[in-house]
Design a protein around this motif. Structure first.
Motif, PDB file in Angstrom:
ATOM      1  N   ALA A 125       0.918  -1.299   0.118  1.00 52.46           N
ATOM      2  CA  ALA A 125      -0.079   0.125   0.074  1.00 52.46           C
ATOM      3  C   ALA A 125       0.803   1.320  -0.027  1.00 52.46           C
ATOM      4  O   ALA A 125       0.663   2.113  -0.743  1.00 52.46           O
ATOM      5  N   ILE A 126       1.921   1.376   0.772  1.00 53.26           N
ATOM      6  CA  ILE A 126       2.798   2.497   0.765  1.00 53.26           C
ATOM      7  C   ILE A 126       3.620   2.694  -0.517  1.00 53.26           C
ATOM      8  O   ILE A 126       3.680   3.758  -1.019  1.00 53.26           O
ATOM      9  N   SER A 127       3.769   1.652  -1.167  1.00 55.84           N
ATOM     10  CA  SER A 127       4.573   1.705  -2.536  1.00 55.84           C
ATOM     11  C   SER A 127       3.732   2.084  -3.534  1.00 55.84           C
ATOM     12  O   SER A 127       3.926   3.140  -4.444  1.00 55.84           O
ATOM     13  N   LEU A 128       2.308   1.804  -3.394  1.00 52.22           N
ATOM     14  CA  LEU A 128       1.203   2.815  -4.336  1.00 52.22           C
ATOM     15  C   LEU A 128       1.088   4.104  -3.970  1.00 52.22           C
ATOM     16  O   LEU A 128       0.683   4.879  -4.926  1.00 52.22           O
ATOM     17  N   LEU A 129       1.037   4.271  -2.579  1.00 53.31           N
ATOM     18  CA  LEU A 129       0.426   5.474  -2.233  1.00 53.31           C
ATOM     19  C   LEU A 129       1.591   6.645  -2.520  1.00 53.31           C
ATOM     20  O   LEU A 129       1.161   7.744  -2.850  1.00 53.31           O
ATOM     21  N   THR A 130       2.674   6.069  -2.242  1.00 53.22           N
ATOM     22  CA  THR A 130       3.998   7.239  -2.304  1.00 53.22           C
ATOM     23  C   THR A 130       4.052   8.091  -3.370  1.00 53.22           C
ATOM     24  O   THR A 130       3.867   9.372  -3.525  1.00 53.22           O
ATOM     25  N   PRO A 131       4.007   7.585  -4.740  1.00 55.72           N
ATOM     26  CA  PRO A 131       4.122   8.394  -5.901  1.00 55.72           C
ATOM     27  C   PRO A 131       2.709   9.387  -6.065  1.00 55.72           C
ATOM     28  O   PRO A 131       2.898  10.444  -6.654  1.00 55.72           O
ATOM     29  N   ILE A 132       1.746   8.765  -5.594  1.00 61.82           N
ATOM     30  CA  ILE A 132       0.225   9.580  -5.613  1.00 61.82           C
ATOM     31  C   ILE A 132       0.536  10.840  -4.852  1.00 61.82           C
ATOM     32  O   ILE A 132       0.369  11.759  -5.073  1.00 61.82           O
ATOM     33  N   LEU A 133       1.017  10.724  -3.800  1.00 62.11           N
ATOM     34  CA  LEU A 133       1.069  11.651  -2.406  1.00 62.11           C
ATOM     35  C   LEU A 133       1.957  12.655  -2.711  1.00 62.11           C
ATOM     36  O   LEU A 133       1.764  13.841  -2.618  1.00 62.11           O
ATOM     37  N   PHE A 134       3.138  12.205  -3.303  1.00 60.39           N
ATOM     38  CA  PHE A 134       4.182  13.187  -3.639  1.00 60.39           C
ATOM     39  C   PHE A 134       4.097  13.829  -4.939  1.00 60.39           C
ATOM     40  O   PHE A 134       4.981  14.616  -5.341  1.00 60.39           O
TER      41      PHE A 134
END
Length: 367
Positions: free
Chosen positions: A141-150
């Motif tokens: 989940a973190i690997s998927l969220l990271t590029p979206i978040l930043f």
């Protein structure tokens, strides 16, 4: 009107404009967001066809509100689905990253563990286990969220969700070339320029230490240009503007590129009660206070605890004095305790409104 006229007769360019306009989130609605989703029009349009879906998704993704862990969980599920579409070569795959500009993550966004189930019931969740991220799922989940978040230039976090920010920072830092932070051409693995943190004090001091003491946390805070924090409801227009409790000189020193601090205040002189605040809500006047970094990081006097009130303010007016700017909304905003601050955040661009959302800002605050 020609009775034989059909929507399909319009030029494609005009059709796209109409669809995008219709898909704009209704952040200014009086209804609570949990009763009427502000994205409901866009979500319905996404069901029309894959071509309409592709046209309106950028409007849905421009400003993402994830008020609590349930919303974060569902957003992660959407990212997992997009990952599957991409692997299958499906026409339904849509890259979210280029279209995300602003993102709000509220209550317990990163604490999706069984230990928080009692709190889930207080939020009215019938089956809270449905929203739990298992340890084996979290890294993915973190690997998927990271590029979206930043990808977002503006981020907002509740203090109980900052651990999610920390995990995503660690993920981004691992995949980033090892370039010294103090190098002239250092390019951080995030687009974030604006950061908002919730009112009150951090619930866990370790969270603050992980932000300020790690290389990625220090670099992130040092790159932020515009900082914001939530404030308390003002009952007396003669009272000074109080700073958020966490916004002291020690933490502000970590924001080495800081240019301004922006604080939204809501004001009402009408009688209110807890039942009203958590029930139907109230109408409030919106005030946006912008302070220069020079004022907030004064080497002699330190960070101020409060700012002197402006006298005789009027709706729609702008007031300035050295290092301080106050802008008052043209009209009142409907505010309630359960979704008031994310509404304020969604309506008010801390720097400039995007062209597609300009009608909201014309109604409330014009920059």
């Amino acid at each position: 009107m020609n009775p034989s006229f059909q929507f399909s007769d319009l030029p494609v360019e005009l059709v796209l404009i109409i669809l995008r306009y219709s898909a704009q989130p209704t952040f200014d609605q009086a209804e609570k967001y949990r009763l009427k989703c502000p994205y409901s029009s866009a979500l319905k349009l996404c069901l029309v066809s894959k071509y309409v879906r592709r046209a309106v998704l950028p409007e849905l993704l421009h400003t993402i509100l994830l008020p609590d862990y349930r919303n974060v969980r569902k957003f992660v599920q959407a990212l997992v689905l997009q990952e599957a579409y991409k692997k299958a070569g499906s026409d339904l795959y849509f890259d979210y990253v280029p279209h995300v500009h602003r993102m709000w993550i509220g209550f317990d966004g990163g604490n999706l563990t069984p230990a928080l189930l009692p709190q889930a019931h207080s939020l009215g969740v019938v089956n809270p286990r449905e929203y739990i991220l298992q340890p084996s799922d979290r890294a993915h989940a973190i690997s998927l969220l990271t590029p979206i978040l930043f990808a977002a230039s503006s981020l907002a976090f509740g203090w109980t969700s900052v651990d999610l920010l920390i995990d995503c920072l660690e993920q981004a830092w691992k995949s980033h070339p090892a370039t010294p932070v103090d190098e002239e051409h250092f390019r951080p693995p995030w687009n974030t320029q604006t950061l908002m943190l919730s009112h009150g004090t951090p619930t866990n001091r370790t969270i603050v230490n992980r932000l300020t003491s790690t290389p990625q946390g220090s670099a992130f805070l040092a790159s932020i240009r515009h900082l914001s924090g939530l404030t308390a409801l003002r009952r007396n227009p003669l009272n000074n503007y109080h700073m958020p409790e966490w916004m002291g000189a020690t933490l502000l020193a970590s924001f080495k590129s800081l240019e301004s601090v922006t604080l939204p205040y809501t004001y009402t002189n009408s009688p209110i009660s807890i039942m009203t605040l958590f029930g139907p809500g109230i109408s409030v006047q919106m005030e946006l206070l912008t302070l220069s970094a020079t004022l907030m990081k004064d080497p002699t006097n330190g960070s101020p605890n409060e700012i002197e009130v402006f006298n005789s303010i009027l709706p729609g007016k702008v007031y300035t004095r050295k290092g301080t700017r106050l802008q008052v909304s043209h009209s009142e905003v409907h505010w309630c305790a359960c979704c008031g601050w994310e509404k304020i955040w969604a309506l008010v661009s801390l720097h400039k409104a995007s062209k597609i959302h300009v009608q909201y800002f014309d109604k409330f605050l014009t920059f």
